[in-house]
Design an enzyme around this catalytic site. Structure first.
Site, PDB file in Angstrom:
ATOM      1  N   CYS A 124       0.810  -1.213   0.000  1.00  0.00           N
ATOM      2  CA  CYS A 124       0.000   0.000   0.000  1.00  0.00           C
ATOM      3  C   CYS A 124       0.847   1.268   0.000  1.00  0.00           C
ATOM      4  O   CYS A 124       0.496   2.252  -0.660  1.00  0.00           O
ATOM      5  CB  CYS A 124      -0.956  -0.013   1.183  1.00  0.00           C
ATOM      6  SG  CYS A 124      -0.139   0.051   2.790  1.00  0.00           S
ATOM      7  N   HIS A 165      -2.037   1.178   6.754  1.00  0.00           N
ATOM      8  CA  HIS A 165      -2.452   1.415   5.368  1.00  0.00           C
ATOM      9  C   HIS A 165      -2.070   2.831   4.949  1.00  0.00           C
ATOM     10  O   HIS A 165      -1.733   3.681   5.778  1.00  0.00           O
ATOM     11  CB  HIS A 165      -3.963   1.193   5.238  1.00  0.00           C
ATOM     12  CG  HIS A 165      -4.445   1.098   3.826  1.00  0.00           C
ATOM     13  ND1 HIS A 165      -3.748   0.468   2.826  1.00  0.00           N
ATOM     14  CD2 HIS A 165      -5.582   1.572   3.233  1.00  0.00           C
ATOM     15  CE1 HIS A 165      -4.440   0.531   1.699  1.00  0.00           C
ATOM     16  NE2 HIS A 165      -5.546   1.205   1.921  1.00  0.00           N
ATOM     17  N   ASP A 216      -8.009   5.401  -3.321  1.00  0.00           N
ATOM     18  CA  ASP A 216      -7.207   4.300  -2.793  1.00  0.00           C
ATOM     19  C   ASP A 216      -6.924   3.339  -3.945  1.00  0.00           C
ATOM     20  O   ASP A 216      -7.727   2.458  -4.252  1.00  0.00           O
ATOM     21  CB  ASP A 216      -7.950   3.579  -1.660  1.00  0.00           C
ATOM     22  CG  ASP A 216      -7.065   2.545  -0.951  1.00  0.00           C
ATOM     23  OD1 ASP A 216      -6.070   2.108  -1.553  1.00  0.00           O
ATOM     24  OD2 ASP A 216      -7.393   2.170   0.189  1.00  0.00           O
TER      25      ASP A 216
END
Length: 640
Positions: free
Chosen positions: A204, A246, A261
């Protein structure tokens, strides 16, 4: 939805689903992938999922959400965005104390409200059809040398900041694979942009860093936002502490910050195999902050883009709606808490959708112990856990695709089991007629409710059937009285004035599933299950025999008045009365042959002696010029 204005801002008062549940403490880990075991695998870089995403973002109806009042706001930077656009990238980005040129984070003085009419679930009005050509182009661009050249190639078809961001988003989502091993080992090398382009794999942090760098090259302000997430490995009731697990991005478009995202937009990790699958998810592109907060909690509360911002405790306790909840067109679900306690052994869940939708459920991994009925825009589920304790309930929806996806999960706490509510194991979902059964050709049923109570063990159900549709029904209980061979023998099907009648006789007291199947007569293939009724009888004296066995020549418009029992008494004269269409002669054959005569009302009548035989047949001659009789009904005779 009411608009309120003051001197500083325009805000929207809306209702956001907020719930409380018991949470378990868990260590902060890199659990930054969202998992959906119900989704199909997709090929890398494929565009089929983009089209599906576009179709999914359909028009939502105006319906109220329920919960806590929330004002949604965006926090742009102080400088005037229209003036900034006239300067170079270096001048557009503000410098920090170390001289790095990065846009500053939003502050409390920035109060520009987001409009949200629930038309797209985005933080700005979008027509995704306008991106079809750009999406196709961006997904097919390949890396030739470095990042600058890649961005330049992507921007060939982009003519605005929004299109530049979209091209970058599409390329990353279709080319960068999530590196599970690097995430688990916290490999910092996976974050290097040169290595990401070479391996086309990262975690991520790498996704967010790559997205930010490509946006900056394209001249679009972008920030990386770290925080907590309800992604891969998340457990209902989990608390968040320690390091953030994250990272995602905020981009500055048309005077406002917007959230993306690309990690979760690119695909998912299967919880059972821990393998990544490319599966494009449109939901995480410019997601509305009121929805983004359900599974993303930023380190800086300003990046929630909400006013007032939520606390970490609120984030932990909020009802978690997966992205597929919105992708499949869901609007609301009740109860509004992820932990449910049964009342007298029962829990009821309802869901509202923006369009007719097919649903299914699983309790502890099995489709049992529940009654799911479809509504025009939603469903109702009554669930009866078979044992005391904690149970996992999953709700799945089909939407516009051919795949059922998990949209919601509940934890059921049961401290009482009602043993009298035991449901047949063969009771499949859904129960009762609905928009779906009407769509399949079953119209205006006599019993709209899914549960039928009968005091004498008999019932008659009628409904219209569309032209060319054939109906099949079978009865299922939880004992040996109804075998696979006799599942249809306790039902006798008749047709009267364009309506089908199902006469049902139960072999005993109890609960039974009456399954309804349909098939187009002119098309090959098997019958398709449509729905079932739950038949309930508490009369312990009930002991009905089977109906007579019918053969292929029993016409759809024929009618049987007597005898209805498929088992005849021995050594008796038994009267027969039938309405038969298109026959020249009819007879009953036992040990001897007994002719039936046609009366003035159109019924064939007569009687037959059951003496000396074990079986009795009704036979017809369809053509008077022939002498070949066909079997249409078969009766058994009781042993003497």
């Amino acid at each position: 939805m009411e608009l309120k204005k003051d001197s500083n801002a325009v805000s929207i008062d809306m209702l956001l689903i907020v719930h409380s549940e018991k949470r378990r403490t868990a260590q902060g880990t890199h659990s930054d992938r969202q998992a959906d075991p119900g989704a199909p695998p997709q090929r890398r870089g494929g565009l089929q999922s983009i089209g599906n995403g576009i179709r999914k973002w359909q028009k939502f109806e105006e319906n109220d959400l329920y919960g806590t009042q929330l004002t949604v706001e965006v926090h742009p930077q102080d400088a005037m965005p229209q003036l900034l656009k006239k300067f170079s990238l270096a001048k557009r980005l503000q410098g920090d104390k170390n001289g790095n040129t990065r846009p500053r984070q939003p502050g409390g003085k920035d109060t520009h409200a987001y409009p949200w009419d629930r038309s797209s679930l985005k933080s700005m009005p979008l027509d995704l059809r306008q991106f079809e050509k750009l999406d196709t182009y961006a997904s097919q661009v390949t890396v030739k040398s470095g990042l600058d050249e890649l961005v330049n190639d992507l921007l060939q078809e982009a003519h605005s900041d929004l299109e530049r961001v979209r091209a970058i988003w599409i390329w990353i989502c279709h080319h960068i694979e999530y590196d599970i091993k690097a995430a688990q080992e916290k490999d910092r090398q996976a974050f290097k942009l040169t290595d990401i382009l070479r391996t086309q794999k990262t975690n991520c942090d790498g996704y967010a860093g790559l997205f930010e760098k490509m946006c900056r090259i394209a001249g679009v302000q972008c920030m990386t936002v770290p925080g907590y997430s309800k992604g891969f490995g998340y457990q209902t009731g989990q608390s968040f502490s320690g390091e953030f697990d994250h990272a995602w991005n905020a981009v500055y478009l048309e005077g406002r910050w917007h959230l993306v995202d690309s990690t979760w937009g690119s695909g998912l990790v299967d919880t059972t195999t821990s393998k990544f699958t490319f599966l494009y998810n449109e939901f995480y592109f410019l997601t509305h902050p009121a929805l983004f907060i359900e599974d993303h909690f930023p380190d800086n509360k300003n990046w929630q883009l909400l006013k007032p911002p939520q606390s970490l405790r609120q984030f932990e306790n909020n009802m978690y709606h997966k992205s597929e909840f919105y992708n499949k067109g869901m609007l609301s679900a009740h109860p509004e808490t992820s932990v449910i306690r049964t009342v007298n052994g029962k829990a009821t869940i309802t869901m509202e959708s923006c369009a007719p939708t097919l649903f299914m459920f699983m309790l502890n991994g099995k489709q049992e112990h529940g009654l799911l009925s479809l509504r025009k825009n939603g469903m109702k589920l009554d669930i009866y856990p078979p044992t005391m304790g904690t149970h996992k309930l999953q709700i799945f929806a089909k939407g516009n695709s051919d795949i059922y996806s998990s949209v919601l999960e509940y934890t059921l706490k049961c401290n009482y089991v009602d043993l009298g509510v035991r449901l047949p194991a063969e009771l499949h979902q859904p129960i009762g007629p609905s928009w779906f059964s009407e769509q399949m050709g079953i119209l205006k049923p006599s019993h709209p409710d899914p549960i039928i109570h009968t005091s004498d063990g008999r019932c008659s159900i009628t409904f219209g059937v569309e032209e060319g549709i054939s109906v099949l029904a079978s009865l299922h209980g939880d004992d040996d009285l109804i075998t696979e061979e006799t599942q249809r023998r306790y039902i006798f099907q008749l047709h009267r004035e364009k309506r089908t009648e199902l006469k049902v006789q139960l072999p005993r007291a109890g609960k039974f599933a009456l399954k309804i199947f349909v098939k187009k007569r002119q098309e090959p293939g098997n019958y398709i299950f449509v729905f079932n009724y739950l038949l309930c009888c508490s009369n312990t004296k009930v002991n009905w025999p089977m109906f007579p066995e019918s053969f292929g020549n029993w016409g759809q418009d024929n009618e049987l008045l007597e005898p209805l029992s498929g088992v005849l008494p021995a050594n008796r004269n038994v009267p027969f009365k039938l309405k038969l269409h298109g026959v020249a002669k009819a007879l009953v054959k036992g040990q001897d042959t007994w002719p039936l005569t046609l009366n003035s009302e159109g019924y064939w009548e007569g009687s037959c002696s059951t003496a000396g035989c074990q079986e009795v047949y009704v036979m017809v001659l369809e053509n008077a010029n022939h002498n070949f009789y066909s079997y249409i009904l078969k009766y058994k005779v009781n042993d003497q």
